[in-house]
Scaffold this motif. Structure first.
Motif, PDB file in Angstrom:
ATOM      1  N   GLN A 167      -7.307  -7.453   0.127  1.00 15.55           N
ATOM      2  CA  GLN A 167      -7.686  -6.078  -0.351  1.00 15.55           C
ATOM      3  C   GLN A 167      -8.876  -4.840  -0.197  1.00 15.55           C
ATOM      4  OE1 GLN A 167      -9.898  -7.860  -4.790  1.00 15.55           O
ATOM      5  NE2 GLN A 167      -8.814  -9.903  -3.892  1.00 15.55           N
ATOM      6  N   PRO A 168      -9.825  -5.681   0.597  1.00 16.20           N
ATOM      7  CA  PRO A 168     -10.811  -3.787   0.691  1.00 16.20           C
ATOM      8  C   PRO A 168     -10.022  -3.329   1.667  1.00 16.20           C
ATOM      9  CG  PRO A 168     -11.843  -6.676   1.340  1.00 16.20           C
ATOM     10  CD  PRO A 168     -10.665  -6.806   0.667  1.00 16.20           C
ATOM     11  N   ARG A 219      -8.119  -1.128  -0.961  1.00 18.11           N
ATOM     12  CA  ARG A 219      -8.538  -0.433  -1.615  1.00 18.11           C
ATOM     13  C   ARG A 219      -9.831   0.658  -0.175  1.00 18.11           C
ATOM     14  NH1 ARG A 219     -11.287  -5.136  -4.629  1.00 18.11           N
ATOM     15  NH2 ARG A 219     -10.828  -4.395  -6.348  1.00 18.11           N
ATOM     16  N   ALA A 247     -13.372   6.237  -6.386  1.00 16.13           N
ATOM     17  CA  ALA A 247     -13.070   4.529  -5.608  1.00 16.13           C
ATOM     18  C   ALA A 247     -13.201   4.096  -7.334  1.00 16.13           C
ATOM     19  CB  ALA A 247     -14.564   4.112  -5.460  1.00 16.13           C
ATOM     20  N   SER A 248     -13.705   4.795  -8.170  1.00 16.32           N
ATOM     21  CA  SER A 248     -13.370   4.161 -10.066  1.00 16.32           C
ATOM     22  C   SER A 248     -11.327   5.543 -10.067  1.00 16.32           C
ATOM     23  CB  SER A 248     -13.987   5.275 -11.267  1.00 16.32           C
ATOM     24  OG  SER A 248     -13.273   4.750 -12.243  1.00 16.32           O
ATOM     25  N   LEU A 284      -4.652   1.474  -9.428  1.00 13.54           N
ATOM     26  CA  LEU A 284      -3.827  -0.678  -9.596  1.00 13.54           C
ATOM     27  C   LEU A 284      -3.975  -1.645 -10.584  1.00 13.54           C
ATOM     28  CD1 LEU A 284      -6.528  -0.993  -6.733  1.00 13.54           C
ATOM     29  CD2 LEU A 284      -4.330  -1.149  -6.472  1.00 13.54           C
ATOM     30  N   VAL A 293      -8.988   4.591  -8.386  1.00 11.22           N
ATOM     31  CA  VAL A 293      -8.657   4.058  -7.036  1.00 11.22           C
ATOM     32  C   VAL A 293      -8.340   2.598  -8.205  1.00 11.22           C
ATOM     33  CG1 VAL A 293      -8.899   2.472  -5.320  1.00 11.22           C
ATOM     34  CG2 VAL A 293      -9.241   4.641  -5.252  1.00 11.22           C
ATOM     35  N   GLU A 294      -9.174   1.825  -8.679  1.00 10.87           N
ATOM     36  CA  GLU A 294      -9.437   0.576  -9.756  1.00 10.87           C
ATOM     37  C   GLU A 294      -8.317   0.968 -10.962  1.00 10.87           C
ATOM     38  OE1 GLU A 294     -10.530  -2.086  -8.353  1.00 10.87           O
ATOM     39  OE2 GLU A 294     -11.269  -0.804  -6.668  1.00 10.87           O
ATOM     40  N   GLN A 314      -8.458   4.859  -1.089  1.00 10.14           N
ATOM     41  CA  GLN A 314      -9.974   5.708  -1.602  1.00 10.14           C
ATOM     42  C   GLN A 314     -10.216   6.810  -0.696  1.00 10.14           C
ATOM     43  OE1 GLN A 314     -13.116   3.184  -0.784  1.00 10.14           O
ATOM     44  NE2 GLN A 314     -12.428   1.788  -2.633  1.00 10.14           N
ATOM     45  N   ARG A 354     -12.737  -2.117 -13.443  1.00  7.93           N
ATOM     46  CA  ARG A 354     -12.480  -3.256 -11.625  1.00  7.93           C
ATOM     47  C   ARG A 354     -12.449  -4.466 -11.927  1.00  7.93           C
ATOM     48  NH1 ARG A 354     -18.893  -1.287 -10.256  1.00  7.93           N
ATOM     49  NH2 ARG A 354     -18.816  -1.320 -12.089  1.00  7.93           N
ATOM     50  N   THR A 387       1.401  -1.205  -0.122  1.00  2.08           N
ATOM     51  CA  THR A 387      -0.292  -0.042  -0.301  1.00  2.08           C
ATOM     52  C   THR A 387       0.685   0.778  -0.305  1.00  2.08           C
ATOM     53  OG1 THR A 387      -1.884  -1.249   0.819  1.00  2.08           O
ATOM     54  CG2 THR A 387      -1.425   1.112   1.040  1.00  2.08           C
TER      55      THR A 387
END
Length: 410
Positions: free
Chosen positions: A362-363, A366, A282-283, A289, A285-286, A370, A347, A251
């Motif tokens: 992963q939760p 994320r 959130a988008s 990644l 972050v994905e 975020q 995603r 992280t």
């Protein structure tokens, strides 16, 4: 880096490219150019490792997902054909359940699943927000320029995983220094082994204290499994070591690398800085990644039975390497894959793997990202690089990719 291919892949049909491959100096966010060439040629190709072995390299998204979800593909490092790491200095060995197969993998993994469930992680969001805000306060009160890695990216996940595990944060410098050695590609086997033993001894001592005096933390939960006879003290220590390393090194690198990428893409940074929409955060972050995979060496597996895939038979006893960074740039899945676009629906990326071995944490990762990406650039809207991009030193010498320092100002 270890010896790698520095020129174009030979055209001779019997030539086998070496792996790993170098990134292009001017494109530090992109996978190595040779990986892109191999992906264009097809989903499977043989590569040669430092020891002369020739596993299959899997470069396309569909084939990676299929193999990662196939029970005939083993994560056990003792399986015949399991690909060795990138160099003789890298060292081998298991790291708790992530290098095991079911049913033992599933049995051990279930013991630590609950704290990483989405509802439990979401309950931590206010605490993570307070940590982020406190670190930003300290950053703003300090001198400029500042190193975002040392003053923000490293402390945040360290604070969070210490809180979750029940590790005293006063000891964070000890395990940060030691885990840096454990994941450094240029560290000798002796240095890496010594660092691992010292961290393991430290955690074993903490577990011993939790056996005698349980608390409301993950180490106490693991210690309870020892008391119940489900695992022994060594297995408990290995499990705690895995969670500690995975909980902050990955992280921390993603925070710093993502920030550097956004600073080099000001249009995307502006979208993120000016939004108050959690869905866009959130988008972002994905997409980051997907765009910035932080592991170089791929997910390595051994095939236990013949598998026919993409017109090719991978035989029992052969190794496979799934390089997720190139799968996340597969144009059949992500149109215009080399473009960073935080409004994209990314995603489906495989940054956390796929199948039964996909990343347990992963939760948590994320949620932390975020909070960071949704807070840092709004609180410091003039955040900027304090050095030219070419002066930023990337971690080509580590198993986990990122930047050594990120000098910033505002």
């Amino acid at each position: 880096m270890a010896d790698t291919v520095t020129g174009p892949i030979p055209e001779a049909p019997d030539a086998v490219p070496e792996f790993p491959m170098p990134r292009a100096d001017r494109c530090p966010f992109d996978p190595p150019p040779a990986l892109k060439e191999l992906q264009e040629q097809g989903p499977l190709t043989k590569v040669r490792l430092w020891d002369g072995s020739e596993p299959w390299l899997v470069t396309r998204y569909a084939e990676q997902r299929a193999l990662l979800g196939d029970p005939r593909v083993s994560a056990d490092t003792d399986s015949p054909g399991y690909p060795t790491k990138a160099s003789p200095e890298a060292g081998e060995g298991k790291l708790s359940f992530i290098m095991m197969d079911d049913p033992e993998h599933a049995r051990l993994r279930r013991m630590v699943t609950a704290p990483f469930a989405i509802k439990r992680v979401e309950a931590l969001r206010p605490a993570v927000q307070r940590i982020v805000d406190g670190l930003i306060d300290d950053l703003l009160a300090g001198p400029r320029p500042a190193d975002l890695v040392e003053q923000f990216a490293l402390p945040l996940p360290s604070l969070v995983i210490c809180e979750l595990l029940g590790v005293p944060y006063d000891d964070h410098a000890f395990f940060q220094d030691h885990t840096k050695t454990m994941v450094h590609r240029d560290a000798t086997p002796e240095q890496r082994g010594q660092a691992g033993r010292e961290v393991a001894a430290y955690l074993a001592g903490l577990l011993g204290k939790r056996l005698a005096d349980p608390r409301e933390d993950l180490l106490s939960s693991i210690a309870g499994r020892v008391t119940a006879g489900e695992i022994d003290h060594r297995q408990a220590t290995e499990m705690a070591l895995l969670l500690l390393i995975a909980g902050h090194e990955t992280t921390a690198n993603m925070i710093a690398l993502g920030t550097h990428a956004l600073l080099q893409h000001p249009d995307q940074l502006a979208l993120l800085r000016e939004t108050d929409d959690p869905a866009l955060v959130a988008s972002a972050v994905e997409e980051l990644l997907r765009y910035l995979h932080i592991t170089h060496l791929g997910r390595r597996r051994a095939v236990t039975e013949d598998i026919e895939i993409a017109g090719q038979v991978i035989k029992a006893g052969e190794g496979v390497i799934m390089v997720n960074e190139i799968a996340n740039r597969d144009p059949d899945v992500f149109p215009d894959p080399d473009r960073l676009d935080i409004t994209r629906d990314a995603r489906r990326h495989v940054a956390f793997g796929f199948g039964v071995h996909q990343c347990l944490g992963q939760p948590l990762a994320r949620m932390e990202l975020q909070v960071v990406y949704g807070t840092l650039y709004r609180r410091i809207p003039t955040l900027a690089s304090a050095v030219p991009p070419e002066d930023v030193r990337f971690k080509h010498d580590a198993f986990i990719y990122g930047v050594h320092e990120l000098p910033v100002t505002w």
